[in-house]
Design an enzyme around this catalytic site. Structure first.
Site, PDB file in Angstrom:
ATOM      1  N   LYS A  21     -21.583  84.116  35.933  1.00 47.28           N
ATOM      2  CA  LYS A  21     -22.655  83.644  36.828  1.00 47.28           C
ATOM      3  C   LYS A  21     -22.511  84.229  38.235  1.00 47.28           C
ATOM      4  O   LYS A  21     -23.467  84.712  38.805  1.00 47.28           O
ATOM      5  CB  LYS A  21     -22.649  82.103  36.958  1.00 47.28           C
ATOM      6  CG  LYS A  21     -22.938  81.352  35.685  1.00 47.28           C
ATOM      7  CD  LYS A  21     -23.112  79.868  35.959  1.00 47.28           C
ATOM      8  CE  LYS A  21     -21.882  79.184  36.560  1.00 47.28           C
ATOM      9  NZ  LYS A  21     -20.707  79.143  35.688  1.00 47.28           N
ATOM     10  N   ARG A  96     -25.274  70.928  37.471  1.00 37.61           N
ATOM     11  CA  ARG A  96     -24.259  70.866  36.413  1.00 37.61           C
ATOM     12  C   ARG A  96     -24.357  69.562  35.628  1.00 37.61           C
ATOM     13  O   ARG A  96     -23.584  69.370  34.687  1.00 37.61           O
ATOM     14  CB  ARG A  96     -22.871  70.966  37.041  1.00 37.61           C
ATOM     15  CG  ARG A  96     -22.220  72.355  36.928  1.00 37.61           C
ATOM     16  CD  ARG A  96     -20.937  72.308  37.705  1.00 37.61           C
ATOM     17  NE  ARG A  96     -19.938  73.247  37.320  1.00 37.61           N
ATOM     18  CZ  ARG A  96     -19.635  74.359  37.972  1.00 37.61           C
ATOM     19  NH1 ARG A  96     -20.354  74.719  39.013  1.00 37.61           N
ATOM     20  NH2 ARG A  96     -18.628  75.110  37.585  1.00 37.61           N
ATOM     21  N   ARG A 135      -8.911  86.510  35.790  1.00 38.38           N
ATOM     22  CA  ARG A 135      -9.747  86.533  36.992  1.00 38.38           C
ATOM     23  C   ARG A 135      -8.926  86.299  38.257  1.00 38.38           C
ATOM     24  O   ARG A 135      -8.161  85.346  38.340  1.00 38.38           O
ATOM     25  CB  ARG A 135     -10.807  85.446  36.831  1.00 38.38           C
ATOM     26  CG  ARG A 135     -11.756  85.349  37.982  1.00 38.38           C
ATOM     27  CD  ARG A 135     -12.994  84.629  37.568  1.00 38.38           C
ATOM     28  NE  ARG A 135     -12.872  83.183  37.699  1.00 38.38           N
ATOM     29  CZ  ARG A 135     -13.915  82.355  37.576  1.00 38.38           C
ATOM     30  NH1 ARG A 135     -15.107  82.827  37.309  1.00 38.38           N
ATOM     31  NH2 ARG A 135     -13.738  81.060  37.703  1.00 38.38           N
ATOM     32  N   ARG A 168      -7.270  81.350  41.216  1.00 40.05           N
ATOM     33  CA  ARG A 168      -7.744  80.027  41.614  1.00 40.05           C
ATOM     34  C   ARG A 168      -6.961  78.963  40.846  1.00 40.05           C
ATOM     35  O   ARG A 168      -6.764  79.103  39.653  1.00 40.05           O
ATOM     36  CB  ARG A 168      -9.237  79.900  41.265  1.00 40.05           C
ATOM     37  CG  ARG A 168     -10.142  80.376  42.364  1.00 40.05           C
ATOM     38  CD  ARG A 168     -11.570  80.457  41.926  1.00 40.05           C
ATOM     39  NE  ARG A 168     -12.051  79.283  41.211  1.00 40.05           N
ATOM     40  CZ  ARG A 168     -13.297  79.173  40.725  1.00 40.05           C
ATOM     41  NH1 ARG A 168     -14.158  80.161  40.875  1.00 40.05           N
ATOM     42  NH2 ARG A 168     -13.678  78.095  40.096  1.00 40.05           N
ATOM     43  N   ARG A 179     -12.067  72.477  31.963  1.00 42.60           N
ATOM     44  CA  ARG A 179     -13.342  72.856  32.597  1.00 42.60           C
ATOM     45  C   ARG A 179     -14.373  73.241  31.544  1.00 42.60           C
ATOM     46  O   ARG A 179     -15.556  72.934  31.676  1.00 42.60           O
ATOM     47  CB  ARG A 179     -13.114  74.015  33.575  1.00 42.60           C
ATOM     48  CG  ARG A 179     -12.414  73.557  34.834  1.00 42.60           C
ATOM     49  CD  ARG A 179     -12.035  74.719  35.712  1.00 42.60           C
ATOM     50  NE  ARG A 179     -13.181  75.447  36.199  1.00 42.60           N
ATOM     51  CZ  ARG A 179     -13.172  76.736  36.518  1.00 42.60           C
ATOM     52  NH1 ARG A 179     -12.067  77.435  36.393  1.00 42.60           N
ATOM     53  NH2 ARG A 179     -14.240  77.312  36.965  1.00 42.60           N
TER      54      ARG A 179
HETATM   55  P1  AMP Z   1     -17.288  77.192  40.176  1.00 42.90           P
HETATM   56  O1  AMP Z   1     -16.827  78.078  41.268  1.00 42.90           O
HETATM   57  O2  AMP Z   1     -18.782  77.172  39.994  1.00 42.90           O
HETATM   58  O3  AMP Z   1     -16.568  77.455  38.872  1.00 42.90           O
HETATM   59  O4  AMP Z   1     -16.913  75.688  40.605  1.00 42.90           O
HETATM   60  C1  AMP Z   1     -15.573  75.320  40.847  1.00 42.90           C
HETATM   61  C2  AMP Z   1     -15.475  73.829  40.842  1.00 42.90           C
HETATM   62  O5  AMP Z   1     -16.267  73.279  41.906  1.00 42.90           O
HETATM   63  C3  AMP Z   1     -15.973  73.124  39.582  1.00 42.90           C
HETATM   64  O6  AMP Z   1     -14.998  73.100  38.552  1.00 42.90           O
HETATM   65  C4  AMP Z   1     -16.250  71.718  40.139  1.00 42.90           C
HETATM   66  O7  AMP Z   1     -15.060  71.002  40.352  1.00 42.90           O
HETATM   67  C5  AMP Z   1     -16.839  72.049  41.510  1.00 42.90           C
HETATM   68  N1  AMP Z   1     -18.305  72.220  41.425  1.00 42.90           N
HETATM   69  C6  AMP Z   1     -19.012  73.362  41.598  1.00 42.90           C
HETATM   70  N2  AMP Z   1     -20.325  73.148  41.437  1.00 42.90           N
HETATM   71  C7  AMP Z   1     -20.469  71.835  41.144  1.00 42.90           C
HETATM   72  C8  AMP Z   1     -21.572  70.997  40.838  1.00 42.90           C
HETATM   73  N3  AMP Z   1     -22.833  71.482  40.791  1.00 42.90           N
HETATM   74  N4  AMP Z   1     -21.340  69.683  40.601  1.00 42.90           N
HETATM   75  C9  AMP Z   1     -20.100  69.172  40.660  1.00 42.90           C
HETATM   76  N5  AMP Z   1     -19.001  69.910  40.895  1.00 42.90           N
HETATM   77  C10 AMP Z   1     -19.166  71.228  41.143  1.00 42.90           C
END
Ligand code: AMP
Length: 231
Positions: A21, A96, A135, A168, A179
């Site tokens: 994404k 999400r 990653r 990360r 996740r």
């Molecule tokens: P990402 O970088 O999109 O993989 O997001 C990393 C983490 O941020 C996720 O595992 C969640 O803990 C939090 N996060 C990101 N976007 C959301 C969302 N829309 N709703 C809730 N938590 C989020």
């Protein structure tokens, strides 16, 4: 894509962690001249800056859990109203949950806008796991490097950046599986949610970065053609 006759675009990228994404959102935002909004990046920025929002988000992100809807929606509502969103935005990692999708509908209605398309990057769970373990992310600028199998010695080198690369904490094996499970339980229902609304477009996310980008451009072009004919 012809950006000379710029129309407003609201695009959602759906897909599990590691589905591409972020990489695709950067490419698409450049191509369409619209804002890229990554809720994960916004949370990480807040964590780096030590804000109250960052402190709250950190406790959830470290465990691979979702940050509560209320907190996330408030942050997105503020972000989509900034000037760089005049021509639209690509949402990467939001919504999400179904509650977030409902809240987004409300925000868009207030803006007198509606979504252009929801692009679902389909990648099998074993491929997601493999990608997450390879990653690396730049500490300074947040750039993601999917191609390394071990921490590279050199730094980021994106444009003028020389940031240190790190894995990360939530990309570590213990958290990865969780996740993906959270995605399956809480986010995957959005596929049906947007399919019912005629907005979902399936994209084979297991292709190369360049090929997926092309499939996405074709999908956006196709949706816009259809819209032109139904107006
Ligand atoms: P990402 O970088 O999109 O993989 O997001 C990393 C983490 O941020 C996720 O595992 C969640 O803990 C939090 N996060 C990101 N976007 C959301 C969302 N829309 N709703 C809730 N938590 C989020």
């Amino acid at each position: 894509m012809d950006t000379s006759k710029q129309c407003w675009r609201g695009i959602i990228l759906l897909g599990g962690p590691g589905s591409g994404k972020g990489t695709q959102a950067v490419l698409l935002a450049q191509k369409l001249g619209i804002a890229h909004i990554s809720t994960g990046d916004l949370f990480r920025e807040n964590i780096r800056m030590g804000t109250e929002l960052g402190k709250v988000a950190k406790t959830y992100i470290e465990k691979g859990e979702l940050v509560p809807d209320e907190v996330t929606v408030r942050m997105v509502r503020e972000r989509v109203n900034r000037p760089d969103c005049t021509n639209g935005f690509i949402l990467d990692g939001f919504p999400r949950t179904v509650a977030q999708a409902d809240a987004l509908n409300q925000v868009l209605a207030e803006m007198h806008r509606s979504l252009t398309a929801v692009l679902n990057l389909q990648v099998a769970p074993d491929v997601l796991l493999e990608r997450l373990s390879r990653r690396w992310t730049c500490k300074a600028c947040g750039a993601v490097f999917p191609e390394f199998s071990a921490p590279p010695r050199a730094g980021c080198k994106k444009e003028v950046c020389d940031g240190e690369l790190y894995q990360r904490p939530d990309d570590k094996p213990e958290t990865q599986r969780h996740r993906i499970e959270v995605y399956r339980e809480q986010t995957a229902p959005l596929e049906a949610y947007y399919a019912e609304r005629g907005l979902l477009v399936e994209i084979d996310g297991e292709n190369s970065i360049e090929r997926v980008h092309q499939l996405i451009l074709d999908a956006v072009r196709c949706v816009e053609e259809e819209d032109r004919h139904t107006v």
